[in-house]
Design a protein around this motif. Structure first.
Motif, PDB file in Angstrom:
ATOM      1  N   HIS A 121       0.822  -1.204   0.000  1.00  0.00           N
ATOM      2  CA  HIS A 121       0.000   0.000   0.000  1.00  0.00           C
ATOM      3  C   HIS A 121       0.861   1.262   0.000  1.00  0.00           C
ATOM      4  CE1 HIS A 121      -3.932  -1.959   1.695  1.00  0.00           C
ATOM      5  NE2 HIS A 121      -3.584  -2.416   0.505  1.00  0.00           N
ATOM      6  N   GLU A 122       1.930   1.245   0.765  1.00  0.00           N
ATOM      7  CA  GLU A 122       2.812   2.409   0.814  1.00  0.00           C
ATOM      8  C   GLU A 122       3.377   2.726  -0.562  1.00  0.00           C
ATOM      9  OE1 GLU A 122       6.683   3.958   3.370  1.00  0.00           O
ATOM     10  OE2 GLU A 122       6.508   1.839   2.879  1.00  0.00           O
ATOM     11  N   THR A 123       3.799   1.691  -1.260  1.00  0.00           N
ATOM     12  CA  THR A 123       4.365   1.880  -2.590  1.00  0.00           C
ATOM     13  C   THR A 123       3.327   2.443  -3.555  1.00  0.00           C
ATOM     14  OG1 THR A 123       5.869   0.026  -2.202  1.00  0.00           O
ATOM     15  CG2 THR A 123       5.556   0.711  -4.484  1.00  0.00           C
ATOM     16  N   VAL A 124       2.120   1.901  -3.494  1.00  0.00           N
ATOM     17  CA  VAL A 124       1.067   2.339  -4.402  1.00  0.00           C
ATOM     18  C   VAL A 124       0.598   3.752  -4.062  1.00  0.00           C
ATOM     19  CG1 VAL A 124      -1.320   1.921  -5.055  1.00  0.00           C
ATOM     20  CG2 VAL A 124       0.286   0.030  -4.991  1.00  0.00           C
ATOM     21  N   LEU A 125       0.453   4.043  -2.782  1.00  0.00           N
ATOM     22  CA  LEU A 125      -0.004   5.373  -2.386  1.00  0.00           C
ATOM     23  C   LEU A 125       1.008   6.442  -2.767  1.00  0.00           C
ATOM     24  CD1 LEU A 125      -1.652   4.708   1.095  1.00  0.00           C
ATOM     25  CD2 LEU A 125      -2.782   5.433  -1.016  1.00  0.00           C
ATOM     26  N   ALA A 126       2.287   6.105  -2.666  1.00  0.00           N
ATOM     27  CA  ALA A 126       3.311   7.071  -3.067  1.00  0.00           C
ATOM     28  C   ALA A 126       3.156   7.426  -4.543  1.00  0.00           C
ATOM     29  CB  ALA A 126       4.700   6.501  -2.798  1.00  0.00           C
ATOM     30  N   ALA A 127       2.891   6.416  -5.364  1.00  0.00           N
ATOM     31  CA  ALA A 127       2.695   6.672  -6.789  1.00  0.00           C
ATOM     32  C   ALA A 127       1.393   7.440  -7.026  1.00  0.00           C
ATOM     33  CB  ALA A 127       2.685   5.358  -7.561  1.00  0.00           C
ATOM     34  N   LEU A 128       0.353   7.076  -6.296  1.00  0.00           N
ATOM     35  CA  LEU A 128      -0.947   7.711  -6.466  1.00  0.00           C
ATOM     36  C   LEU A 128      -0.900   9.189  -6.086  1.00  0.00           C
ATOM     37  CD1 LEU A 128      -3.954   7.318  -7.132  1.00  0.00           C
ATOM     38  CD2 LEU A 128      -4.314   6.687  -4.754  1.00  0.00           C
ATOM     39  N   LEU A 129      -0.113   9.506  -5.072  1.00  0.00           N
ATOM     40  CA  LEU A 129      -0.016  10.886  -4.593  1.00  0.00           C
ATOM     41  C   LEU A 129       1.048  11.685  -5.325  1.00  0.00           C
ATOM     42  CD1 LEU A 129      -0.378  10.206  -0.762  1.00  0.00           C
ATOM     43  CD2 LEU A 129      -2.128  11.041  -2.345  1.00  0.00           C
ATOM     44  N   GLY A 130       1.655  11.065  -6.327  1.00  0.00           N
ATOM     45  CA  GLY A 130       2.594  11.796  -7.161  1.00  0.00           C
ATOM     46  C   GLY A 130       3.958  12.006  -6.542  1.00  0.00           C
ATOM     47  N   SER A 131       4.354  11.133  -5.629  1.00  0.00           N
ATOM     48  CA  SER A 131       5.669  11.265  -5.018  1.00  0.00           C
ATOM     49  C   SER A 131       6.751  11.074  -6.078  1.00  0.00           C
ATOM     50  CB  SER A 131       5.848  10.226  -3.909  1.00  0.00           C
ATOM     51  OG  SER A 131       7.153  10.273  -3.371  1.00  0.00           O
ATOM     52  N   PRO A 132       7.686  12.017  -6.241  1.00  0.00           N
ATOM     53  CA  PRO A 132       8.717  11.882  -7.274  1.00  0.00           C
ATOM     54  C   PRO A 132       9.746  10.818  -6.894  1.00  0.00           C
ATOM     55  CG  PRO A 132       9.116  13.844  -5.953  1.00  0.00           C
ATOM     56  CD  PRO A 132       7.797  13.274  -5.495  1.00  0.00           C
ATOM     57  N   ASP A 133       9.898   9.833  -7.762  1.00  0.00           N
ATOM     58  CA  ASP A 133      10.899   8.776  -7.573  1.00  0.00           C
ATOM     59  C   ASP A 133      10.863   8.169  -6.178  1.00  0.00           C
ATOM     60  OD1 ASP A 133      11.874   9.208 -10.179  1.00  0.00           O
ATOM     61  OD2 ASP A 133      13.093  10.893  -9.465  1.00  0.00           O
ATOM     62  N   PRO A 134       9.718   7.571  -5.778  1.00  0.00           N
ATOM     63  CA  PRO A 134       9.681   6.937  -4.454  1.00  0.00           C
ATOM     64  C   PRO A 134      10.680   5.791  -4.400  1.00  0.00           C
ATOM     65  CG  PRO A 134       7.779   6.277  -5.763  1.00  0.00           C
ATOM     66  CD  PRO A 134       8.467   7.373  -6.533  1.00  0.00           C
ATOM     67  N   PRO A 135      11.359   5.603  -3.259  1.00  0.00           N
ATOM     68  CA  PRO A 135      12.344   4.529  -3.174  1.00  0.00           C
ATOM     69  C   PRO A 135      11.674   3.166  -3.275  1.00  0.00           C
ATOM     70  CG  PRO A 135      11.919   5.460  -1.011  1.00  0.00           C
ATOM     71  CD  PRO A 135      11.217   6.347  -2.005  1.00  0.00           C
ATOM     72  N   PRO A 136      12.323   2.215  -3.910  1.00  0.00           N
ATOM     73  CA  PRO A 136      11.727   0.875  -4.002  1.00  0.00           C
ATOM     74  C   PRO A 136      11.674   0.229  -2.618  1.00  0.00           C
ATOM     75  CG  PRO A 136      13.999   0.842  -4.770  1.00  0.00           C
ATOM     76  CD  PRO A 136      13.644   2.286  -4.562  1.00  0.00           C
ATOM     77  N   PRO A 137      10.691  -0.612  -2.388  1.00  0.00           N
ATOM     78  CA  PRO A 137      10.588  -1.252  -1.073  1.00  0.00           C
ATOM     79  C   PRO A 137      11.754  -2.199  -0.821  1.00  0.00           C
ATOM     80  CG  PRO A 137       9.051  -2.247  -2.620  1.00  0.00           C
ATOM     81  CD  PRO A 137       9.629  -1.049  -3.317  1.00  0.00           C
ATOM     82  N   ASP A 138      12.189  -2.266   0.419  1.00  0.00           N
ATOM     83  CA  ASP A 138      13.264  -3.159   0.823  1.00  0.00           C
ATOM     84  C   ASP A 138      12.652  -4.525   1.121  1.00  0.00           C
ATOM     85  OD1 ASP A 138      15.445  -4.462   1.813  1.00  0.00           O
ATOM     86  OD2 ASP A 138      15.741  -3.153   3.551  1.00  0.00           O
ATOM     87  N   ILE A 139      12.479  -5.320   0.072  1.00  0.00           N
ATOM     88  CA  ILE A 139      11.792  -6.605   0.237  1.00  0.00           C
ATOM     89  C   ILE A 139      12.603  -7.558   1.108  1.00  0.00           C
ATOM     90  CG2 ILE A 139      10.881  -8.619  -0.986  1.00  0.00           C
ATOM     91  CD1 ILE A 139      10.339  -6.779  -3.358  1.00  0.00           C
ATOM     92  N   ASP A 140      13.908  -7.648   0.864  1.00  0.00           N
ATOM     93  CA  ASP A 140      14.737  -8.535   1.676  1.00  0.00           C
ATOM     94  C   ASP A 140      14.723  -8.103   3.130  1.00  0.00           C
ATOM     95  OD1 ASP A 140      15.398 -10.143  -0.462  1.00  0.00           O
ATOM     96  OD2 ASP A 140      17.248  -9.085  -0.911  1.00  0.00           O
ATOM     97  N   GLY A 141      14.782  -6.778   3.369  1.00  0.00           N
ATOM     98  CA  GLY A 141      14.735  -6.285   4.735  1.00  0.00           C
ATOM     99  C   GLY A 141      13.419  -6.606   5.407  1.00  0.00           C
ATOM    100  N   LEU A 142      12.332  -6.505   4.655  1.00  0.00           N
ATOM    101  CA  LEU A 142      11.020  -6.837   5.205  1.00  0.00           C
ATOM    102  C   LEU A 142      10.947  -8.308   5.587  1.00  0.00           C
ATOM    103  CD1 LEU A 142       8.006  -6.297   5.769  1.00  0.00           C
ATOM    104  CD2 LEU A 142       7.578  -6.673   3.327  1.00  0.00           C
ATOM    105  N   VAL A 143      11.396  -9.180   4.700  1.00  0.00           N
ATOM    106  CA  VAL A 143      11.347 -10.620   4.971  1.00  0.00           C
ATOM    107  C   VAL A 143      12.223 -10.971   6.168  1.00  0.00           C
ATOM    108  CG1 VAL A 143      11.950 -12.889   4.056  1.00  0.00           C
ATOM    109  CG2 VAL A 143      10.733 -11.250   2.614  1.00  0.00           C
ATOM    110  N   THR A 144      13.414 -10.404   6.227  1.00  0.00           N
ATOM    111  CA  THR A 144      14.311 -10.672   7.361  1.00  0.00           C
ATOM    112  C   THR A 144      13.671 -10.216   8.672  1.00  0.00           C
ATOM    113  OG1 THR A 144      16.272 -10.470   5.970  1.00  0.00           O
ATOM    114  CG2 THR A 144      16.590 -10.208   8.340  1.00  0.00           C
TER     115      THR A 144
END
Length: 202
Positions: A169-192
């Protein structure tokens, strides 16, 4: 059945209602929902404008059904999710996160066009069957892994699911709200973090 209605059903749909839903879902996939009109749906379906109201209470019902069909098709296009008890647990969690991110990106244009249409979104929610949505499947997967002993018996899988869904949701909302170049999610960090926690070893 009128000749016009018969022509609309040559694609193989069993009913005109299903044909209209499929047509509207295709238009949503191609153009999004912003500015999608009853006239455009009717013309694409090959029927008169008023025919839609013989099969749906209003435009909101048709859009909600079409949105549900669009979301379901988008999820199926992403392929199967990992099965509980198979493969590496961390890799499976990554696959679930990637699936969720891809799904949210695929359906973002449709939902973005409906921000000002709460009635459509409410009806869309009413059409959901328990266990059908990606979040439900993710939670079912985590519960199954816990039952199989691959997660701790007291693992709070509901909270883990919320963390994963929240990342999407954070990733999608950033795009929806027009955030310039939102950082990609840290998937490995999330899983760890999900698998090891954040507290220091005791």
């Amino acid at each position: 059945m009128s000749p016009r209605k018969a022509a609309a059903l040559r694609g193989g749909e069993s009913t005109l209602r299903e044909h209209l839903i499929a047509t509207a879902a295709r238009l949503i996939a191609e153009r999004g929902t912003a500015g999608l009109t009853v006239r455009a749906i009717a013309r694409e379906a090959g029927v008169a404008d008023g025919v839609l109201y013989n099969h749906f209470a209003d435009k909101e019902e048709l859009l909600a059904c079409a949105l549900r069909a669009h979301v379901t098709a988008a999820g199926r296009a992403l392929g199967a999710l990992p099965e509980p008890g198979r493969g590496d647990l961390a890799a499976n969690l990554r696959a679930h996160v990637l699936h969720g991110l891809a799904l949210h990106r695929a359906i973002l244009p449709a939902f973005a066009g409906l921000i000002g249409r709460p009635a459509v979104l409410a009806r869309f929610g009413d059409l959901s069957d328990p266990g059908e949505d990606w979040r439900d499947r993710l939670l079912a997967y985590l519960r199954a892994e816990r039952e199989l002993g691959r997660l701790a018996p007291d693992a709070r899988v509901e909270a883990a699911a919320s963390m994963i869904v929240g990342t999407c949701h954070e990733t999608v909302l950033a795009a929806l709200l027009g955030s310039p170049d939102p950082p990609p999610p840290d998937i490995d960090g999330l899983v760890t973090t999900l698998l090891t926690g954040i507290a220091p070893p005791g």
